[in-house]
Motif scaffolding. Sequence first.
Motif, PDB file in Angstrom:
ATOM      1  N   LEU A   2       0.826  -1.051   0.031  1.00 27.28           N
ATOM      2  CA  LEU A   2      -0.024   0.099   0.002  1.00 27.28           C
ATOM      3  C   LEU A   2       0.844   1.257  -0.081  1.00 27.28           C
ATOM      4  CD1 LEU A   2      -2.765  -0.708   2.705  1.00 27.28           C
ATOM      5  CD2 LEU A   2      -3.214  -0.506   0.152  1.00 27.28           C
ATOM      6  N   SER A   3       0.646   2.419  -0.759  1.00 22.68           N
ATOM      7  CA  SER A   3       1.269   3.477  -0.796  1.00 22.68           C
ATOM      8  C   SER A   3       0.437   4.299   0.347  1.00 22.68           C
ATOM      9  CB  SER A   3       1.312   3.964  -2.357  1.00 22.68           C
ATOM     10  OG  SER A   3       1.867   5.381  -1.977  1.00 22.68           O
ATOM     11  N   LEU A   4       1.090   4.904   1.262  1.00 17.85           N
ATOM     12  CA  LEU A   4       0.513   5.737   2.251  1.00 17.85           C
ATOM     13  C   LEU A   4       1.303   7.177   1.946  1.00 17.85           C
ATOM     14  CD1 LEU A   4       0.635   3.499   5.381  1.00 17.85           C
ATOM     15  CD2 LEU A   4      -1.274   4.068   3.770  1.00 17.85           C
ATOM     16  N   THR A   5       0.502   8.105   2.063  1.00 16.40           N
ATOM     17  CA  THR A   5       1.029   9.538   1.902  1.00 16.40           C
ATOM     18  C   THR A   5       1.121  10.168   3.424  1.00 16.40           C
ATOM     19  OG1 THR A   5      -0.255   9.789   0.083  1.00 16.40           O
ATOM     20  CG2 THR A   5       0.853  11.716   0.790  1.00 16.40           C
ATOM     21  N   GLY A   6       2.559  10.446   3.723  1.00 14.55           N
ATOM     22  CA  GLY A   6       2.555  11.228   5.212  1.00 14.55           C
ATOM     23  C   GLY A   6       2.277  12.797   5.008  1.00 14.55           C
ATOM     24  N   LEU A   7       2.239  13.257   6.002  1.00 14.79           N
ATOM     25  CA  LEU A   7       1.838  14.628   6.390  1.00 14.79           C
ATOM     26  C   LEU A   7       2.721  15.709   5.365  1.00 14.79           C
ATOM     27  CD1 LEU A   7       1.433  14.594  10.372  1.00 14.79           C
ATOM     28  CD2 LEU A   7      -0.299  14.397   8.530  1.00 14.79           C
ATOM     29  N   ASN A   8       3.803  15.223   5.373  1.00 14.51           N
ATOM     30  CA  ASN A   8       4.929  15.944   4.346  1.00 14.51           C
ATOM     31  C   ASN A   8       4.449  15.793   2.993  1.00 14.51           C
ATOM     32  OD1 ASN A   8       5.759  13.790   4.118  1.00 14.51           O
ATOM     33  ND2 ASN A   8       7.912  14.077   4.725  1.00 14.51           N
ATOM     34  N   GLY A   9       3.546  15.077   2.591  1.00 12.80           N
ATOM     35  CA  GLY A   9       3.281  14.645   1.121  1.00 12.80           C
ATOM     36  C   GLY A   9       3.888  13.607   0.663  1.00 12.80           C
ATOM     37  N   GLU A  10       5.020  13.237   1.199  1.00 10.40           N
ATOM     38  CA  GLU A  10       5.842  11.959   0.561  1.00 10.40           C
ATOM     39  C   GLU A  10       5.044  10.604   0.622  1.00 10.40           C
ATOM     40  OE1 GLU A  10       9.839  11.656   1.922  1.00 10.40           O
ATOM     41  OE2 GLU A  10      10.135  13.844   1.586  1.00 10.40           O
ATOM     42  N   ALA A  11       5.256   9.645  -0.107  1.00 14.35           N
ATOM     43  CA  ALA A  11       4.623   8.322  -0.041  1.00 14.35           C
ATOM     44  C   ALA A  11       5.358   7.345   0.329  1.00 14.35           C
ATOM     45  CB  ALA A  11       4.194   8.009  -1.534  1.00 14.35           C
ATOM     46  N   ILE A  12       5.044   6.418   1.035  1.00 12.82           N
ATOM     47  CA  ILE A  12       5.796   5.426   1.550  1.00 12.82           C
ATOM     48  C   ILE A  12       5.129   4.128   1.428  1.00 12.82           C
ATOM     49  CG2 ILE A  12       4.799   5.650   4.184  1.00 12.82           C
ATOM     50  CD1 ILE A  12       7.341   4.242   5.218  1.00 12.82           C
ATOM     51  N   LEU A  13       5.825   2.923   0.941  1.00 13.30           N
ATOM     52  CA  LEU A  13       5.202   1.850   0.614  1.00 13.30           C
ATOM     53  C   LEU A  13       5.147   0.897   1.772  1.00 13.30           C
ATOM     54  CD1 LEU A  13       6.117   1.085  -2.733  1.00 13.30           C
ATOM     55  CD2 LEU A  13       4.162   1.728  -2.339  1.00 13.30           C
ATOM     56  N   VAL A  14       3.898   0.356   2.276  1.00 12.06           N
ATOM     57  CA  VAL A  14       4.020  -0.693   3.375  1.00 12.06           C
ATOM     58  C   VAL A  14       3.170  -1.823   3.185  1.00 12.06           C
ATOM     59  CG1 VAL A  14       2.897  -0.775   5.898  1.00 12.06           C
ATOM     60  CG2 VAL A  14       3.808   1.408   4.816  1.00 12.06           C
ATOM     61  N   ALA A  15       3.555  -2.941   3.337  1.00 20.40           N
ATOM     62  CA  ALA A  15       3.058  -4.215   3.135  1.00 20.40           C
ATOM     63  C   ALA A  15       2.000  -4.355   4.054  1.00 20.40           C
ATOM     64  CB  ALA A  15       4.089  -5.199   3.759  1.00 20.40           C
ATOM     65  N   ALA A  16       0.585  -4.169   3.515  1.00 22.65           N
ATOM     66  CA  ALA A  16      -0.546  -4.295   3.974  1.00 22.65           C
ATOM     67  C   ALA A  16      -0.766  -5.113   5.308  1.00 22.65           C
ATOM     68  CB  ALA A  16      -1.768  -4.561   2.947  1.00 22.65           C
ATOM     69  N   LYS A  17      -0.096  -6.505   5.130  1.00 26.94           N
ATOM     70  CA  LYS A  17      -0.460  -7.337   6.293  1.00 26.94           C
ATOM     71  C   LYS A  17       0.227  -7.208   7.338  1.00 26.94           C
ATOM     72  CE  LYS A  17      -2.466 -10.873   3.583  1.00 26.94           C
ATOM     73  NZ  LYS A  17      -3.693 -10.736   3.322  1.00 26.94           N
ATOM     74  N   THR A  18       1.483  -6.209   7.402  1.00 35.74           N
ATOM     75  CA  THR A  18       2.190  -5.784   8.425  1.00 35.74           C
ATOM     76  C   THR A  18       1.583  -4.574   9.373  1.00 35.74           C
ATOM     77  OG1 THR A  18       3.489  -3.755   7.330  1.00 35.74           O
ATOM     78  CG2 THR A  18       4.351  -6.187   7.164  1.00 35.74           C
ATOM     79  N   ILE A  19       0.668  -3.963   8.656  1.00 34.28           N
ATOM     80  CA  ILE A  19      -0.360  -2.635   9.359  1.00 34.28           C
ATOM     81  C   ILE A  19      -1.063  -3.689  10.406  1.00 34.28           C
ATOM     82  CG2 ILE A  19      -2.155  -1.198   9.389  1.00 34.28           C
ATOM     83  CD1 ILE A  19      -1.086  -0.612   6.391  1.00 34.28           C
ATOM     84  N   PHE A  20      -0.673  -2.925  11.995  1.00 32.91           N
ATOM     85  CA  PHE A  20      -1.471  -3.651  12.975  1.00 32.91           C
ATOM     86  C   PHE A  20      -2.411  -2.752  13.800  1.00 32.91           C
ATOM     87  CE2 PHE A  20       2.560  -2.610  14.826  1.00 32.91           C
ATOM     88  CZ  PHE A  20       2.360  -2.024  16.033  1.00 32.91           C
TER      89      PHE A  20
END
Length: 121
Positions: A2-20
Amino acid sequence: MLSLTGLNGEAILVAAKTIFRIRPATPSQAGGAAKVEYSGGYIYTREVLADLLARITAAGVPIAKLTTRSGVPVHLNTAAITRVREALPINAPGTEIVVAGQYQHVTESVAEVLEQIDAVF
């Protein structure tokens, strides 16, 4: 991923299954921000919580909505829950949950928590 957008507007890729855990950010954070915790840390995002949760569940992550002791909604990945027990009397009524090695105290009873977990599987 998943691509998540931080408060500063930058995107970070996170494996969905690791979100808890997903919850509203603390009041000192920017308005409308959410804190997304995953195995590699956390990110604050201004994404609309409903849209974010829809993307996470569409990726196959089972999410249950519970309530913290302070009355704030918290969304937990039920696949990452390793323990559910009645909270100790010293900690106030409710349930103590261990999710991805982190403690989460919620106001719901053990039975209500188990019902939520069963509902998403």
